[in-house]
Scaffold this active site. Structure first.
Site, short mmCIF file in Angstrom:
data_model
loop_
_atom_site.label_atom_id
_atom_site.label_comp_id
_atom_site.label_asym_id
_atom_site.label_seq_id
_atom_site.Cartn_x
_atom_site.Cartn_y
_atom_site.Cartn_z
NE ARG A 169 -3.38 2.42 2.86
CZ ARG A 169 -4.65 2.62 2.46
NH1 ARG A 169 -5.28 1.66 1.81
NH2 ARG A 169 -5.27 3.75 2.73
CG HIS B 44 -8.26 1.11 -3.31
ND1 HIS B 44 -7.74 -0.02 -2.73
CD2 HIS B 44 -8.74 1.87 -2.28
CE1 HIS B 44 -7.89 0.05 -1.41
NE2 HIS B 44 -8.48 1.19 -1.12
CD GLN C 92 -12.86 0.13 -0.68
OE1 GLN C 92 -12.01 0.28 0.19
NE2 GLN C 92 -14.13 -0.14 -0.39
CG ASP D 112 -12.50 8.49 -1.79
OD1 ASP D 112 -12.48 8.41 -0.54
OD2 ASP D 112 -11.50 8.25 -2.49
CB CYS E 118 -13.54 3.57 -0.07
SG CYS E 118 -12.83 5.19 -0.43
NE ARG F 222 -10.68 -3.07 1.11
CZ ARG F 222 -9.66 -2.26 1.41
NH1 ARG F 222 -9.87 -1.12 2.05
NH2 ARG F 222 -8.42 -2.57 1.06
#
Length: 333
Positions: free
Chosen positions: A105, A132, A135, A227, A268, A313
């Protein structure tokens, strides 16, 4: 089919393969809820490389590894050089000789690509500035759980259309046959390269793609997604983004414009929906605002599935790890 493969971006996998991973995640969620062991990675060692801070990604990968019987090892920016004193390629070779899988990440997509090319073990992208993918699996898993399916549904992403979430939602929707609208001011709409990738994928699935600045485009939406307006590394842009994006705040008026009482809200996380963070308290002191990309009423409302999405997740990451490292029997998809 999956064994030994990396997940670096959504286009690494076909529509059928992504659909399998989503369904496998739903299955693994049921196993966990019923306390049925599923230690497909017993004895494996997993490196968790974090150049960026994290709550959900770190927690999900750690618990996923433990549930699967593996041993996770967290390596943060003070533990790994990330190209400062040792090249990413050299780091990849060292870690690949010690670990069975690597999660990364960080900032640059090129770093996760180098890790995969040089480590000779599966590498999973926990987030870069461009994509991503883990996600996405959680998101479309949540949509399927909530709405029964994602194919043919209309997802409207509202806000900064140039960030990794907008990129991933645009391309993944096109791959899966989801109708996708990116609703953003013209200056914050997706790069043309990303739009072209999505358009090519949509030819095979019938996904309809709209890029617009007109908030009336939310009409008929099945999913409203937003987001944060300022991504990690852009903390100096709050004033600019607030001025540009306040007309795109997801509030009760915007949700009402969908004309769909069953339209769900997704995010998210983390979200600036109240004053219970230092960042939002500072913004409130300066501007008087009590929320940014989404209001408290929508975030906590009956249409919100954000915490179901957050939990997923774990299950979707577990599906990726097990499928790519667990020597599972998986019928051809």
């Amino acid at each position: 089919m999956f064994q030994g493969r990396s997940l670096l971006k959504e286009i690494d996998f076909t529509q059928a393969e992504l659909a399998y991973l989503i369904d496998f995640a739903i299955h693994l969620k049921k196993l966990k809820q019923n306390n049925i062991p599923h230690a497909y990675l017993a004895g494996k060692n997993i490196a968790l490389l974090f150049e960026k801070t994290s709550t959900r990604t770190r927690a999900a990968f750690t618990v996923a590894a433990n549930d699967l019987g593996a041993h996770p090892e967290f390596l943060g920016p003070n533990d790994i050089q990330f190209g400062k004193k040792e090249s990413t390629a050299d780091t990849a070779k060292v870690l690949g000789s010690m670990f069975d899988g690597i999660q990364f990440r960080g900032f640059k997509q090129s770093d996760v690509e180098i890790l995969a090319a040089e480590s000779d073990v599966p590498v999973w992208n926990g987030l870069t500035d461009t994509w991503h993918p883990t996600q996405m699996l959680a998101d479309f898993m949540t949509i399927k759980e909530t709405l029964g399916d994602y194919v043919g549904k209309h997802l409207v992403y509202v806000g900064d259309g140039r960030n990794n979430m907008a990129n991933s939602l645009l391309v993944t929707s096109a791959i899966l046959g989801v109708h996708i609208t990116i609703l953003a001011p013209e200056a914050l709409q997706p790069d043309t390269d990303i739009q072209h990738i999505a358009a090519e994928k949509a030819k095979a699935t019938g996904s309809e793609i709209i890029i617009t600045a007109d908030t009336n485009a939310v009409k008929g939406a099945d999913i409203i997604y937003t987001d944060v307006w300022v991504s990690m590394g852009e903390e100096d842009k709050y004033d600019e983004r607030i001025n540009m994006l306040m007309p795109y705040q997801v509030n009760s008026d915007l949700l009402a414009k969908t004309d769909n009482p069953n339209c769900i809200f997704m995010h998210c996380l983390p979200a600036f929906h109240d004053l219970d963070t230092k960042t939002m308290a500072d913004i409130h002191h300066k501007t008087g605002l009590t929320a940014l990309e989404v209001t408290e009423a929508v975030f906590q409302g009956k249409n919100s599935v954000v915490f179901q999405e957050a939990e997923n997740r774990l299950h979707s990451i577990k599906a990726v790890m097990a499928a790519t490292l667990g020597n599972l029997f998986i019928p051809t998809v």
